[in-house]
Design a protein around this motif. Sequence first.
Motif, PDB file in Angstrom:
ATOM      1  N   LEU A 188       0.893  -1.155   0.000  1.00 19.34           N
ATOM      2  CA  LEU A 188       0.000   0.000   0.000  1.00 19.34           C
ATOM      3  C   LEU A 188       0.930   1.202   0.000  1.00 19.34           C
ATOM      4  N   SER A 189       0.535   2.294  -0.637  1.00 18.30           N
ATOM      5  CA  SER A 189       1.420   3.457  -0.678  1.00 18.30           C
ATOM      6  C   SER A 189       0.825   4.629   0.080  1.00 18.30           C
ATOM      7  N   GLY A 190       1.627   5.235   0.924  1.00 19.26           N
ATOM      8  CA  GLY A 190       1.184   6.463   1.556  1.00 19.26           C
ATOM      9  C   GLY A 190       1.685   6.700   2.958  1.00 19.26           C
ATOM     10  N   TRP A 241      -6.955   2.875  -1.125  1.00 17.05           N
ATOM     11  CA  TRP A 241      -5.972   3.600  -1.938  1.00 17.05           C
ATOM     12  C   TRP A 241      -6.015   5.083  -1.628  1.00 17.05           C
ATOM     13  N   PHE A 242      -7.239   5.618  -1.537  1.00 17.27           N
ATOM     14  CA  PHE A 242      -7.392   7.054  -1.290  1.00 17.27           C
ATOM     15  C   PHE A 242      -6.956   7.414   0.130  1.00 17.27           C
ATOM     16  N   TYR A 243      -7.474   6.694   1.118  1.00 11.28           N
ATOM     17  CA  TYR A 243      -7.164   7.035   2.513  1.00 11.28           C
ATOM     18  C   TYR A 243      -5.655   6.978   2.768  1.00 11.28           C
ATOM     19  N   THR A 244      -5.027   5.929   2.270  1.00  9.64           N
ATOM     20  CA  THR A 244      -3.598   5.765   2.551  1.00  9.64           C
ATOM     21  C   THR A 244      -2.783   6.778   1.748  1.00  9.64           C
ATOM     22  N   ASP A 303       3.524   3.519  -9.550  1.00  9.92           N
ATOM     23  CA  ASP A 303       4.946   3.831  -9.355  1.00  9.92           C
ATOM     24  C   ASP A 303       5.115   5.162  -8.621  1.00  9.92           C
ATOM     25  N   LYS A 304       4.382   6.153  -9.091  1.00  9.11           N
ATOM     26  CA  LYS A 304       4.559   7.497  -8.538  1.00  9.11           C
ATOM     27  C   LYS A 304       4.039   7.594  -7.108  1.00  9.11           C
ATOM     28  N   LEU A 305       2.934   6.905  -6.817  1.00  8.23           N
ATOM     29  CA  LEU A 305       2.411   6.989  -5.450  1.00  8.23           C
ATOM     30  C   LEU A 305       3.356   6.283  -4.471  1.00  8.23           C
ATOM     31  N   LEU A 311       2.834  -4.561  -6.385  1.00  7.50           N
ATOM     32  CA  LEU A 311       2.145  -5.154  -5.233  1.00  7.50           C
ATOM     33  C   LEU A 311       0.921  -4.345  -4.815  1.00  7.50           C
ATOM     34  N   THR A 312       0.813  -3.118  -5.304  1.00  6.67           N
ATOM     35  CA  THR A 312      -0.332  -2.272  -4.905  1.00  6.67           C
ATOM     36  C   THR A 312      -1.473  -2.319  -5.926  1.00  6.67           C
ATOM     37  N   LYS A 313      -1.366  -3.192  -6.922  1.00  8.39           N
ATOM     38  CA  LYS A 313      -2.316  -3.106  -8.043  1.00  8.39           C
ATOM     39  C   LYS A 313      -3.758  -3.439  -7.656  1.00  8.39           C
ATOM     40  N   ASP A 314      -3.955  -4.223  -6.593  1.00  3.01           N
ATOM     41  CA  ASP A 314      -5.327  -4.629  -6.259  1.00  3.01           C
ATOM     42  C   ASP A 314      -5.894  -3.941  -5.022  1.00  3.01           C
ATOM     43  N   VAL A 315      -5.285  -2.860  -4.614  1.00  2.00           N
ATOM     44  CA  VAL A 315      -5.797  -2.141  -3.439  1.00  2.00           C
ATOM     45  C   VAL A 315      -7.182  -1.579  -3.751  1.00  2.00           C
ATOM     46  N   PRO A 316      -8.173  -1.794  -2.873  1.00  2.00           N
ATOM     47  CA  PRO A 316      -9.505  -1.209  -3.113  1.00  2.00           C
ATOM     48  C   PRO A 316      -9.429   0.319  -3.121  1.00  2.00           C
ATOM     49  N   LYS A 317     -10.326   0.909  -3.878  1.00  2.00           N
ATOM     50  CA  LYS A 317     -10.238   2.348  -4.132  1.00  2.00           C
ATOM     51  C   LYS A 317     -10.246   3.199  -2.855  1.00  2.00           C
ATOM     52  N   ASN A 318     -11.156   2.888  -1.931  1.00  2.00           N
ATOM     53  CA  ASN A 318     -11.200   3.690  -0.710  1.00  2.00           C
ATOM     54  C   ASN A 318      -9.900   3.626   0.064  1.00  2.00           C
TER      55      ASN A 318
END
Lengths: 360, 360
Positions: free
Chosen positions: A142-144, A189-192, A240-242, A180-187
């Motif tokens: 997860l990125s963030g 993804w946003f919160y993190t 990649d960028k996140l 590894l982050t390709k399947d993160v659910p949208k919410n």
Amino acid sequence: MNYKNFPMVPRVVFGRGSFNQLSELISPKRLNINAPFIFLVDDVFKGNAWLTSRIPLAYDDKVIYISTKDEPKTSQVDSLVEEIILTSRQGTSGIIGIGGGTLLDLAKAVAIMLTNEGEAKDYQGWDLVKNPSVYHVGIPTLSGTGAEVSRTCVLTGPEKKLGINSDFTPFDQVILDPELTKDVPKNQWFYTGMDCYIHCIESLTGTYLNAFSQSYGDMALQLCKQVFLEDNLSDMDSQDKLMMASWHGGMSIAYSQVGVAHAISYGLSYLLGTKHGIGNCIVFDHLEEFYPEGVALFKEMKNKHDIYLPKGICAHLDDSEFDIMINISLSLEPLWENALGKGWKKIMTREKLKQLYKKM
Amino acid sequence: MNYKNFPMVPRVVFGRGSFNQLSELISPKRLNINAPFIFLVDDVFKGNAWLTSRIPLAYDDKVIYISTKDEPKTSQVDSLVEEIILTSRQGTSGIIGIGGGTLLDLAKAVAIMLTNEGEAKDYQGWDLVKNPSVYHVGIPTLSGTGAEVSRTCVLTGPEKKLGINSDFTPFDQVILDPELTKDVPKNQWFYTGMDCYIHCIESLTGTYLNAFSQSYGDMALQLCKQVFLEDNLSDMDSQDKLMMASWHGGMSIAYSQVGVAHAISYGLSYLLGTKHGIGNCIVFDHLEEFYPEGVALFKEMKNKHDIYLPKGICAHLDDSEFDIMINISLSLEPLWENALGKGWKKIMTREKLKQLYKKM
């Protein structure tokens, strides 16, 4: 003036598919065949062969799946350490954390507590760790959060939510594989992702800012804007960028400090168990007074991605519960001082903080 | 695909005046009272009490002043190592390099050669170093080269100008004190700053680019533009930002590669002894074909700061001399491949390269 001697992660691999190199990276660190590597893995990956089949298990190595339903706790660290010690009598070769901030922070804390006496709660604070930790590797999925690069691991203990901040906390090795982050659910993804964005705003507007933190914060902020506001990135570029935004955002706060949003959201987490990413979002949404431009942009991103935040989570709390949150929040003095300066106590009174919590 | 496991500098201090913390940082690393710290210092600081009085000498510690008239040589490294071994029979606690790229690269090379047999020239190349180096600290007094963060130390040997690229090359500790750059002469400030700028252009336009290198390169490029093109920075801000630009530019190329300007300027340095910073500028000024936007901006910066570059430095060379430069330059295959892709040999022929040298 005495400047911090900041410990950087000494080894980093970046690239899509670099997770495949895990075996070659950790093998030279095996102490002996009876000292296993322990893989702490977010249980969202349980049964996901795409990832789990690539975890290189040998000898007595072990995967422990961990739910991230709750924020990481000191008691959870203590249990994990006990379990690991019981099953690896000739020592542990290393701890590999695979997941988001919760898993990364747990991996860091377990690696510390394997070589330091007592309980995890005894080390919540700054520079209380005495012995070097066990070799530990961080692999974000997860990125963030910036947990992959920071010198803290934030835990909820019996008395406080506070990190184990020490020079022995940072990972010895990080693998940044954006795939590894390709399947993160949208919410999620946003919160993190917003955790990173909020790090940038808190660092860049803070009184602790210097040119070092500013350059990392500026870079991470730009990457966040590209990912969350522009429409011209491919999914891969965006991942990649996140991941790089998270890394640089983590570096930015590591040499400065976070601010109002984190200080307030720690109170929510402690009392209500609110997860860190969403908690920061809930709080930040109400901080126009402190971060006018940052909050305006946040609302723009939230709207663009159709994110609806919970409302009224403090509606049914009584005074004693507000007091608990306020005590937790106001105890985080460096965060308030960074955000509001040395006179912060005059600005953020208990009453003002209570009114803020009541809005949430 | 196998990604590089990049070694980062494990400890960094940033801040104006942080040089004062040198004693507290290195003291715990002293092996014993008979194992001195050796300070390699740019001889421009000889007699400059503002700096030298703060070098913390104890026991048998020693300052060696080094002229930077010439680019660092493998033979110079070998002599320094011999001198240090003769005067410190119970080992060396550490090597501290204080200066620009020359001093930083010498410090890295000496630290390696104190624990590895043979001569420095034997280790020019990639991953030839076998033993961990002596503890070594880098303290830049010039901004731009990125030597403070890279895994190479570039040396001119009897046969080639090439770095010792290894995981043991990076510093164990870096002190980034922008105040140390306050008295750099304007030309030197420009040439060395442009080394950073050229790193960014070469990294950002190269075929090896990834999101990791790009984020560092973008950040360093922006900082360079602020420092060299805008007029709204104080001297202190400008020094702070250029030091961070150097750091990030170094990180950018460390995970990708440099390009045409470096490949060509290595030839000049090898044959004519042209210093690295000015050599890169002389070359880059003629590379519109490869870096049209980058060169246009370079010319704008050069004009803004009234910098005049030498002309005709190759005017009197004969064919055999051109051949020497061409051989050195074309041997740097990774640089050419990064710049021009796998088919680079069809683009950069010996004749084309000769015509470029003739323009300089």
